[in-house]
Design a protein around this motif. Structure first.
Motif, PDB file in Angstrom:
ATOM      1  N   PHE A 186       0.829  -1.211   0.000  1.00  0.00           N
ATOM      2  CA  PHE A 186       0.000   0.000   0.000  1.00  0.00           C
ATOM      3  C   PHE A 186       0.863   1.260   0.000  1.00  0.00           C
ATOM      4  N   GLU A 187       1.832   1.321   0.920  1.00  0.00           N
ATOM      5  CA  GLU A 187       2.646   2.521   1.071  1.00  0.00           C
ATOM      6  C   GLU A 187       3.598   2.720  -0.110  1.00  0.00           C
ATOM      7  N   ALA A 188       4.164   1.637  -0.608  1.00  0.00           N
ATOM      8  CA  ALA A 188       5.114   1.745  -1.711  1.00  0.00           C
ATOM      9  C   ALA A 188       4.419   2.183  -2.995  1.00  0.00           C
ATOM     10  N   ARG A 189       3.189   1.736  -3.152  1.00  0.00           N
ATOM     11  CA  ARG A 189       2.440   2.134  -4.350  1.00  0.00           C
ATOM     12  C   ARG A 189       2.283   3.654  -4.396  1.00  0.00           C
ATOM     13  N   ALA A 190       1.979   4.233  -3.235  1.00  0.00           N
ATOM     14  CA  ALA A 190       1.806   5.690  -3.168  1.00  0.00           C
ATOM     15  C   ALA A 190       3.120   6.429  -3.381  1.00  0.00           C
ATOM     16  N   ALA A 191       4.233   5.769  -3.030  1.00  0.00           N
ATOM     17  CA  ALA A 191       5.551   6.407  -3.142  1.00  0.00           C
ATOM     18  C   ALA A 191       6.251   6.075  -4.455  1.00  0.00           C
ATOM     19  N   GLY A 192       5.632   5.276  -5.294  1.00  0.00           N
ATOM     20  CA  GLY A 192       6.248   4.912  -6.567  1.00  0.00           C
ATOM     21  C   GLY A 192       7.402   3.945  -6.426  1.00  0.00           C
ATOM     22  N   ILE A 193       7.333   3.082  -5.433  1.00  0.00           N
ATOM     23  CA  ILE A 193       8.390   2.108  -5.175  1.00  0.00           C
ATOM     24  C   ILE A 193       7.889   0.714  -5.548  1.00  0.00           C
ATOM     25  N   ARG A 194       8.693  -0.025  -6.288  1.00  0.00           N
ATOM     26  CA  ARG A 194       8.337  -1.388  -6.651  1.00  0.00           C
ATOM     27  C   ARG A 194       8.567  -2.321  -5.457  1.00  0.00           C
ATOM     28  N   VAL A 195       7.663  -3.259  -5.248  1.00  0.00           N
ATOM     29  CA  VAL A 195       7.777  -4.189  -4.121  1.00  0.00           C
ATOM     30  C   VAL A 195       7.918  -5.613  -4.637  1.00  0.00           C
ATOM     31  N   ARG A 196       8.912  -6.290  -4.115  1.00  0.00           N
ATOM     32  CA  ARG A 196       9.062  -7.719  -4.346  1.00  0.00           C
ATOM     33  C   ARG A 196       9.063  -8.433  -3.000  1.00  0.00           C
ATOM     34  N   SER A 197       8.589  -9.651  -2.979  1.00  0.00           N
ATOM     35  CA  SER A 197       8.689 -10.460  -1.775  1.00  0.00           C
ATOM     36  C   SER A 197       9.564 -11.669  -2.078  1.00  0.00           C
ATOM     37  N   LEU A 198      10.240 -12.143  -1.046  1.00  0.00           N
ATOM     38  CA  LEU A 198      11.007 -13.382  -1.180  1.00  0.00           C
ATOM     39  C   LEU A 198      10.586 -14.320  -0.073  1.00  0.00           C
ATOM     40  N   THR A 199      10.097 -15.472  -0.459  1.00  0.00           N
ATOM     41  CA  THR A 199       9.756 -16.526   0.486  1.00  0.00           C
ATOM     42  C   THR A 199      10.798 -17.626   0.355  1.00  0.00           C
TER      43      THR A 199
END
Length: 329
Positions: free
Chosen positions: A48-61
């Motif tokens: 949610f927060e990264a979308r507003a800041a223009g930051i791409r999010v990746r997760s690693l499991t």
């Protein structure tokens, strides 16, 4: 529009503050996602927060392969991340035995995998440790008698020598809040059976020791332990500045090692003297000294009576003239 859950709002604020505190806004961040409530709530808030800041999010499991069906658990965690709009990665690792126990071995394999992805993406890693995790870490440090270093607990931000950045936005958030946030957002977390297995020391601290402390001493024990960690980190930062300034003046390179002025060590308070000894050995030989070993080295300064060299992990320490010489073994 339904009102925002207080738990969701608290975690979003924590993530927003952590991202805003970075020196430069990253183009991407990586969320370490186990699928449990803490990391799942963190992933949702970060998305949610990264979308507003223009930051791409990746997760690693990371699939450690230590439990039956671990591949399924990892795939489900990744699917939940994808549903949140996160680019989800799964990495299967081989957990090597080091003799330090299965928890430590799994952690080493997990952090190695996270580090590789962080370096490849040039992105910081967000970890889901909560205030409860911090309290347990401090309590275990007290039980081991490992000194102020362990009692500092986990740092909100840590930057390693290879520039890998680890961020823990939820260190002021209770575990119950992450569960409430998952419920509010319709996210079903995975309950790791290892988190309730009494064979593990941390589980016993969580399930048995902390509840007894709360019952006998009153509520707020976890918060008090976390505050202790924060205060000790502040003290340690000030101490570290003093130590590095001191070391520049009293340390010299020696054949196969390094030497420190005995007179200069003697002129400093015991706390500073011992920290200098530990830092010199850690920096030069990559090993940590126990309290007993550190005190024995300090006796070469404060109680010198001709005693011979000390055998330490990875090195020896001896008094040669007016200097304490640390040499590789």
């Amino acid at each position: 529009m339904p009102s925002l859950s207080p738990a969701v709002a608290e975690i979003r604020r924590a993530v927003r503050a952590a991202l805003a505190a970075l020196p430069e806004r990253p183009s991407a961040v990586i969320v370490a996602l186990s699928g449990g409530a803490d990391s799942l709530a963190l992933a949702a808030a970060t998305a949610f927060e990264a979308r507003a800041a223009g930051i791409r999010v990746r997760s690693l499991t990371v699939d450690h392969g230590l439990q039956s069906g671990s591949d399924r658990v990892a795939a489900e965690a990744a699917a939940k991340a994808s549903a949140l709009g996160i680019e989800a990665l799964v990495e299967r690792v081989v957990v090597a035995e080091s003799g330090e126990g299965p928890e430590a071995d799994a952690r080493a394999a997990r952090y190695a995998a996270l580090r590789l992805v962080a370096q490849r993406e040039q992105a910081p890693v967000l970890l889901g440790h909560t205030l409860d995790d911090q309290a347990e870490t401090v309590l275990l440090g007290l039980a081991r008698g490992s000194g102020a270093g362990s009692l500092q607990g986990m740092a909100p931000v840590r930057i390693d020598e290879d520039d890998t950045t680890w961020i823990r936005p939820l260190l002021a958030v209770r575990r119950e809040t992450t569960r409430a946030a998952c419920t509010a957002e319709g996210l079903e977390p995975w309950n790791d059976p290892h988190n309730t297995d009494p064979r593990y020391l941390r589980v016993r601290a969580r399930e048995r020791v902390l509840p007894v402390l709360e019952a006998e001493l009153g509520p707020g024990i976890a918060e008090a332990l976390a505050r202790t960690a924060e205060q000790l980190r502040e003290d340690a930062e000030a101490f570290d500045e003093m130590i590095h300034e001191t070391i520049e003046d009293i340390v010299e390179h020696a054949e196969a090692g390094i030497s420190v002025s005995a007179a200069a060590l003697a002129a400093n308070p015991a706390a500073l003297r011992n920290r200098v000894i530990r830092l010199v050995v850690q920096s030069e030989f990559g090993v940590g000294l126990t309290r007993t070993q550190t005190v024995e080295v300090a006796r070469l300064v404060t109680d010198w009576s001709g005693q011979g060299p000390l055998d330490l992990p990875g090195c020896t320490a001896a008094r040669v003239g007016g200097r304490i010489v640390f040499a590789a073994r």
